[in-house]
Design a protein around this motif. Structure first.
Motif: not given
Length: 422
Positions: A16-33
């Protein structure tokens, strides 16, 4: 029932659309996390992160439940190297006699209860309180050393060494050895919690061997010449009985305490100081009322926790929010997300040192693996914030604040904190 593809454990199912968003999720720390985690928390609170090969839990309720469930979830992978160790690095560790028996945080069941039963007799609030005069003396010494300077790197000049000097006194490590032990211990972060290159693994393996051999020598010295320190006391409790704790385990936990007792506190002090100075109204509130220091510690850990994620392994098929996670799957508990869960913390993206439920933060973990050193870390940080608020009320961030952080999905570990004291 939701099923998601893209994971070696997944059953077939629609994306689903949410899964697509998860594919672009960056787990490493950054201010945008935190902004990314908020979107996941709202739209797909349980998801697969291809980049790290973990299921990620983002809601406070789910993270808390796993921390309290030792039957369905194992802690065995909490210190698993992110990058598998190269055979050359493994050979260095083996030849150097490095033989870990498992950190507190990665032990399960009866072994964990046995080890914690020994170390908990030494690492406890009663004994930590005895260190308060020493901590206050160290903080005063650190402030005297920087007073009168215009520009200071608070991480380099105060936060890097101070927690180490506290925990190393507990361990009986001589002052002259602190720089070496701090260096050796620091390489464990690179090996266990960050993607590492071949060169980093070779250097890290050599440092870990040096560190292990140092701890082993300390254990054997304390057998002959006991003192009033951590290693001597656990050996006294052991009293020659391997069923209580073996000598290898004594070395292992001396090794572990020397690492865990200062790296996280160094990072947390730096994160909280930066957040205070990014929010001048909160820094001034603390300066006007240093009694807020204890709650500042809790809110700093909630808002800018040094531990942003912790790991578990599913021992059986489990389900969270309609998502099936199979036995054997690796799970990332997102402390960074849980600590800003809207269902638990009102206006979670606001840093508020008067927050009434800040102590519900999960940065120290929870359940049977709750951090044994938490009372000491709390005491240290409280004293630091109290004393700095009194001495340096005009302190502010140097500009531009170009903070860099270690590339890891486990810690929020900054590289510097430049400030102007006056």
């Amino acid at each position: 029932m939701n099923t998601i593809t893209g994971c070696p454990f997944h059953a077939a199912g629609a994306v689903d659309a949410a899964s697509t968003a998860a594919e672009s999720f960056k787990p490493y720390y950054r201010p945008e996390l935190h902004a990314a985690l908020e979107q996941q928390r709202r739209h797909e609170p349980v998801f697969w992160s291809e980049e790290i090969g973990y299921w990620v839990l983002t809601r406070y309720e789910d993270v808390y439940a796993v921390l309290h469930d030792g039957q369905r979830f194992s802690a065995r992978n909490t210190s698993l190297p992110v990058t598998p160790m190269h055979p050359d690095a493994l050979a260095i560790l083996k030849e150097g006699g490095y033989a870990p028996t498992g950190a507190h945080s990665s032990l399960d069941g009866d072994v964990h209860r046995r080890i914690r039963g020994v170390t908990g007799q030494v690492l406890n609030l009663r004994d930590f309180i005895k260190l308060e005069p020493h901590i206050r003396s160290l903080v005063a010494e650190a402030m005297d050393r920087i007073d009168g300077k215009d520009d200071v790197d608070l991480l380099r000049d105060v936060n890097y060494e101070l927690p180490a000097r506290v925990v190393f006194k507990l361990l009986g490590i001589p002052e002259a050895d602190i720089p070496h032990v701090k260096k050796w211990a620091g390489m464990r972060s690179v090996i266990d919690f960050s993607p590492s290159t071949y060169e980093q693994q070779i250097v890290g393996a050599k440092n870990m061997v040096a560190y292990w051999q140092y701890c082993s020598a300390m254990v054997h010295d304390r057998l002959k010449n006991p003192r009033d320190d951590f290693t001597s006391r656990i050996l006294a409790i052991r009293n020659g009985d391997d069923s209580v704790m073996s000598l290898g385990e004594a070395t292992n936990h001396t090794f572990g305490v020397a690492f865990a007792g200062h790296e996280t506190t160094t990072n947390q002090l730096t994160n909280t100081f930066r957040t205070l100075l990014q929010n001048p109204d909160q820094w001034q509130a603390l300066c006007a009322d240093p009694s807020l220091a204890a709650n500042t510690v809790e809110e700093g850990m909630r808002y800018a926790g040094a531990v942003i994620g912790w790991r578990r392994t599913a021992l059986e098929d489990v389900e969270f929010r309609g998502v099936k996670i199979p036995a054997g799957a690796r799970i990332m508990l997102s402390f960074a997300s849980a600590n800003r869960d809207e269902d638990v913390f009102e206006n979670p993206h606001r840093f508020d040192i008067r927050r009434k439920n800040a102590r519900k933060q999960l940065t120290f973990g929870n359940g049977v693996h709750f951090c044994l050193g938490a009372p000491l870390a709390r005491l240290e940080m409280k004293i630091v914030f109290e004393e700095f608020a009194k001495r340096f009320p005009k302190m502010k961030l140097a500009q531009p604040d170009e903070a860099r952080h270690m590339h890891t999905f486990v810690f929020r570990a900054p590289s510097a904190l430049p400030v102007v004291l006056q």
